[in-house]
Structures are given as C-alpha cells and as structure tokens.
Design a protein around this motif. Structure first.
Motif: not given
Length: 202
Positions: A59-60, A138-141, A147-149
């Motif tokens: 997340l950081g 955050f864990r869910r996404v 992948r999007t990045v």
C-alpha cells in the motif's frame, strides 16, 4: 491566452509535422516521468516478490508511486493524474500547445491515445482507496491495480512507438517528393511531341 475554439477532431497521424514533433517531445517527458516515478516500486517487483510482500508495505508503494508521483519546487507534489493531464489537456484542447511562440489548440481523437486515457481513468478509480489507507479495501484490489498500472506502461510504449512511426513517414514522404524545378529550368524543358491521331497512323 487564446480562448479555446471549436477544432475539428484529428488523429495523431493527421497533425502537421511541427505539432507532431512537439507532441513527441512532451509525451517522451511525460512517459519518462511515469516510468521513473509513477510505477517504479511496483514495476520492479516480480510476481513472486509482490505475492510475498506485506500488504501494508505494498500500500505504501502504491501511495508513493501514484499519489506522490513527482515532487515539485517548495515541497509541492502531484499525483499521476495531474502529471498526465499536463500533457493530455493539450491533446483535448483544454489548454493550447505552444509551437514556435504560437498557441495552437488540438482535438485529438486517436485509438492509441484513447487506450492510455482509459487506463489512466481506471487507475484514478483506485486512488480513493489508496488515500483512505483502508488496508482491507486495498487487499481486494491490489492485484487488479497492479495489472492496470503495468498495462499503462505497455500502452504508453505503444503510443510513443506509433508517434515515432508517423515521424518517420514524414521523412519518407519528403524523400520521395520530386525535386522542385526552377522557373529558369522550366523554360529549357522541351515541349512533348504532338499526339498522333490513330486514324492518321493507319
């Protein structure tokens, strides 16, 4: 500054050479900033490392990459969306592009540019989760976000290569263009022979 006016939509392959050159220059700068700062932490993790890294640390990483993409003067910072908008606002006619001291408005409708715009919009939808620091959300996404990045980097690379191809096409057309004949030389070119009527040949 000029007021935005209605501009006919164009694809990137249709814009004049000077505008194409400036577009390439600015896209190169934007792409380099995104690769160096907006995806740096996540891009340098292998799949295995990503799976093993603590979620709070991940997340950081995402927050640093996407929310604090670039540090400007006096401690100001911008996120990925603002960085992209500096370039894309000129493509959509929101802001003019400065070329040789002249402000010009564009209205680019191009499939390769639209792919990048779509990817940026997808990333923007994740930013509230990153800002909230909600670890469960955050864990869910996190996998979808990664992948999007990564797809954004591929789409940017493809867009840049297409622009370079268009620039090479300009050079190819210039090389094939016949050399201009001066007026003096025109006077020395003999007239073509008169056409012979087919009936006279018989």
């Amino acid at each position: 500054m000029l007021e935005p006016t209605a501009v006919e939509p164009q694809s990137l392959s249709q814009i004049p050479f000077k505008l194409l050159e400036e577009t390439i220059r600015q896209l190169r700068s934007t792409r380099n900033d995104i690769i160096r700062y907006a995806v740096w932490n996540v891009r340098n993790l292998t799949d295995e490392e990503f799976n093993r890294t603590d979620d709070r640390k991940l997340l950081g990483y995402f927050r640093q990459d996407l929310l604090e993409t670039r540090f400007l003067s006096k401690g100001r910072r911008i996120d990925l969306i603002q960085l992209w908008k500096w370039f894309d606002d000129q493509m959509s006619g929101t802001e003019p592009m400065l070329v040789d001291g002249e402000e010009l408005f564009l209205n680019i409708k191009d499939k390769d540019l639209e792919k990048v715009r779509k990817r940026i919009a997808e990333i923007q939808a994740f930013l509230p989760t990153l800002r909230s620091e909600d670890l469960e959300a955050f864990r869910r996404v996190k996998y979808k976000l990664r992948r999007t990045v990564m797809r954004l980097t591929y789409d940017l690379h493809h867009l840049f290569k297409r622009l370079e191809k268009y620039r090479k096409n300009f050079g190819a057309v210039a090389a094939l263009r016949p050399e201009r004949v001066t007026l003096e030389a025109v006077a020395e070119i003999p007239e073509p022979p008169p056409m012979v009527d087919e009936q006279e040949e018989v």
